[in-house]
Scaffold this motif. Structure first.
Motif, PDB file in Angstrom:
ATOM      1  N   GLY A   1       0.779  -1.227   0.000  1.00 52.48           N
ATOM      2  CA  GLY A   1       0.000   0.000   0.000  1.00 52.48           C
ATOM      3  C   GLY A   1       0.811   1.277   0.000  1.00 52.48           C
ATOM      4  O   GLY A   1       0.254   2.367   0.040  1.00 52.48           O
ATOM      5  N   LYS A   2       2.133   1.163  -0.024  1.00 48.38           N
ATOM      6  CA  LYS A   2       2.994   2.352  -0.033  1.00 48.38           C
ATOM      7  C   LYS A   2       3.624   2.505  -1.413  1.00 48.38           C
ATOM      8  O   LYS A   2       4.294   1.594  -1.901  1.00 48.38           O
ATOM      9  CB  LYS A   2       4.091   2.243   1.025  1.00 48.38           C
ATOM     10  CG  LYS A   2       3.552   2.267   2.430  1.00 48.38           C
ATOM     11  CD  LYS A   2       4.673   2.218   3.437  1.00 48.38           C
ATOM     12  CE  LYS A   2       4.101   2.228   4.842  1.00 48.38           C
ATOM     13  NZ  LYS A   2       5.144   2.202   5.855  1.00 48.38           N
ATOM     14  N   THR A   3       3.400   3.663  -2.029  1.00 38.94           N
ATOM     15  CA  THR A   3       3.953   3.946  -3.354  1.00 38.94           C
ATOM     16  C   THR A   3       5.206   4.787  -3.201  1.00 38.94           C
ATOM     17  O   THR A   3       5.189   5.837  -2.550  1.00 38.94           O
ATOM     18  CB  THR A   3       2.917   4.688  -4.225  1.00 38.94           C
ATOM     19  OG1 THR A   3       1.748   3.872  -4.343  1.00 38.94           O
ATOM     20  CG2 THR A   3       3.465   4.983  -5.601  1.00 38.94           C
ATOM     21  N   THR A   4       6.311   4.301  -3.788  1.00 37.82           N
ATOM     22  CA  THR A   4       7.582   5.028  -3.752  1.00 37.82           C
ATOM     23  C   THR A   4       8.234   4.968  -5.122  1.00 37.82           C
ATOM     24  O   THR A   4       7.934   4.097  -5.935  1.00 37.82           O
ATOM     25  CB  THR A   4       8.553   4.434  -2.714  1.00 37.82           C
ATOM     26  OG1 THR A   4       8.793   3.069  -3.032  1.00 37.82           O
ATOM     27  CG2 THR A   4       8.025   4.549  -1.309  1.00 37.82           C
ATOM     28  N   GLY A   5       9.138   5.901  -5.360  1.00 34.08           N
ATOM     29  CA  GLY A   5       9.905   5.914  -6.594  1.00 34.08           C
ATOM     30  C   GLY A   5      11.385   5.961  -6.279  1.00 34.08           C
ATOM     31  O   GLY A   5      11.830   6.768  -5.455  1.00 34.08           O
ATOM     32  N   LYS A   6      12.145   5.066  -6.922  1.00 31.50           N
ATOM     33  CA  LYS A   6      13.591   4.991  -6.698  1.00 31.50           C
ATOM     34  C   LYS A   6      14.327   5.162  -8.017  1.00 31.50           C
ATOM     35  O   LYS A   6      13.821   4.784  -9.077  1.00 31.50           O
ATOM     36  CB  LYS A   6      13.970   3.642  -6.087  1.00 31.50           C
ATOM     37  CG  LYS A   6      13.402   3.404  -4.724  1.00 31.50           C
ATOM     38  CD  LYS A   6      13.825   2.050  -4.181  1.00 31.50           C
ATOM     39  CE  LYS A   6      13.231   1.814  -2.801  1.00 31.50           C
ATOM     40  NZ  LYS A   6      13.648   0.528  -2.242  1.00 31.50           N
ATOM     41  N   ILE A   7      15.543   5.676  -7.940  1.00 36.85           N
ATOM     42  CA  ILE A   7      16.369   5.821  -9.127  1.00 36.85           C
ATOM     43  C   ILE A   7      16.776   4.428  -9.595  1.00 36.85           C
ATOM     44  O   ILE A   7      17.407   3.675  -8.858  1.00 36.85           O
ATOM     45  CB  ILE A   7      17.623   6.676  -8.851  1.00 36.85           C
ATOM     46  CG1 ILE A   7      17.208   8.079  -8.395  1.00 36.85           C
ATOM     47  CG2 ILE A   7      18.504   6.742 -10.100  1.00 36.85           C
ATOM     48  CD1 ILE A   7      18.370   8.949  -7.951  1.00 36.85           C
ATOM     49  N   LYS A   8      16.395   4.104 -10.827  1.00 37.60           N
ATOM     50  CA  LYS A   8      16.718   2.801 -11.407  1.00 37.60           C
ATOM     51  C   LYS A   8      18.016   2.869 -12.207  1.00 37.60           C
ATOM     52  O   LYS A   8      18.841   1.966 -12.153  1.00 37.60           O
ATOM     53  CB  LYS A   8      15.571   2.336 -12.302  1.00 37.60           C
ATOM     54  CG  LYS A   8      15.783   0.990 -12.935  1.00 37.60           C
ATOM     55  CD  LYS A   8      14.589   0.585 -13.763  1.00 37.60           C
ATOM     56  CE  LYS A   8      14.803  -0.774 -14.402  1.00 37.60           C
ATOM     57  NZ  LYS A   8      13.654  -1.159 -15.234  1.00 37.60           N
ATOM     58  N   SER A   9      18.185   3.966 -12.965  1.00 39.64           N
ATOM     59  CA  SER A   9      19.406   4.153 -13.744  1.00 39.64           C
ATOM     60  C   SER A   9      19.553   5.629 -14.085  1.00 39.64           C
ATOM     61  O   SER A   9      18.579   6.371 -14.094  1.00 39.64           O
ATOM     62  CB  SER A   9      19.371   3.324 -15.030  1.00 39.64           C
ATOM     63  OG  SER A   9      18.312   3.755 -15.864  1.00 39.64           O
ATOM     64  N   SER A  10      20.804   6.040 -14.361  1.00 40.89           N
ATOM     65  CA  SER A  10      21.065   7.435 -14.710  1.00 40.89           C
ATOM     66  C   SER A  10      22.465   7.581 -15.284  1.00 40.89           C
ATOM     67  O   SER A  10      23.382   6.867 -14.877  1.00 40.89           O
ATOM     68  CB  SER A  10      20.920   8.336 -13.472  1.00 40.89           C
ATOM     69  OG  SER A  10      21.169   9.679 -13.812  1.00 40.89           O
ATOM     70  N   ASP A  11      22.612   8.520 -16.215  1.00 41.56           N
ATOM     71  CA  ASP A  11      23.937   8.862 -16.736  1.00 41.56           C
ATOM     72  C   ASP A  11      24.612   9.910 -15.857  1.00 41.56           C
ATOM     73  O   ASP A  11      25.778  10.238 -16.069  1.00 41.56           O
ATOM     74  CB  ASP A  11      23.826   9.396 -18.172  1.00 41.56           C
ATOM     75  CG  ASP A  11      23.459   8.315 -19.164  1.00 41.56           C
ATOM     76  OD1 ASP A  11      23.565   7.118 -18.827  1.00 41.56           O
ATOM     77  OD2 ASP A  11      23.049   8.659 -20.298  1.00 41.56           O
ATOM     78  N   ASN A  12      23.904  10.431 -14.869  1.00 43.95           N
ATOM     79  CA  ASN A  12      24.466  11.416 -13.945  1.00 43.95           C
ATOM     80  C   ASN A  12      25.325  10.672 -12.933  1.00 43.95           C
ATOM     81  O   ASN A  12      24.830   9.835 -12.175  1.00 43.95           O
ATOM     82  CB  ASN A  12      23.335  12.176 -13.251  1.00 43.95           C
ATOM     83  CG  ASN A  12      23.837  13.255 -12.322  1.00 43.95           C
ATOM     84  OD1 ASN A  12      24.964  13.224 -11.847  1.00 43.95           O
ATOM     85  ND2 ASN A  12      22.980  14.222 -12.046  1.00 43.95           N
TER      86      ASN A  12
END
Length: 115
Positions: free
Chosen positions: A42-53
């Motif tokens: 029931g908890k929605t979160t967003g995480k960095i999956k990939s990045s060129d930074n």
């Protein structure tokens, strides 16, 4: 005629109300950064999956405390440059998330596209 209207209503209601979560991979449009949004217990979160930074830390939480409020989602978004959390309103429009970030009296809207 009655069945045609019922079928049309069923199809349209699915299109309008079918998006009940934000799950998936979203391209922020900056540095090829992809955010993975998931809902667990029931908890929605967003995480960095990939990045060129090179400064981006894979796995870091970038969205938290995300809850549905009518047609929009509200939560907190992390501003890495300022190292602070800000209030955010998220509206899903098909394969695009419009994220309105509120900072005091000011706001900024960014778009993330589904990958």
């Amino acid at each position: 005629m009655k069945y045609t209207i019922l079928i049309a209503f069923s199809i349209l209601s699915h299109c309008v109300f079918g998006q009940s979560n934000l799950n998936g991979a979203w391209d922020t449009g900056e540095d090829n950064t992809i955010i993975e949004i998931t809902e667990i217990d029931g908890k929605t979160t967003g995480k960095i999956k990939s990045s060129d930074n090179s400064k981006a830390k894979i796995g870091n939480v970038i969205l938290k405390e995300v809850n549905k409020n009518g047609r929009i989602w509200v939560g907190k978004i992390y501003a890495a440059k300022r190292q602070e959390w800000y209030d955010a309103e998220i509206t899903q429009k098909g394969d695009v998330l419009e994220i309105k970030i509120n900072v005091g009296f000011f706001s900024k809207t960014v778009e993330w596209k589904k990958t």
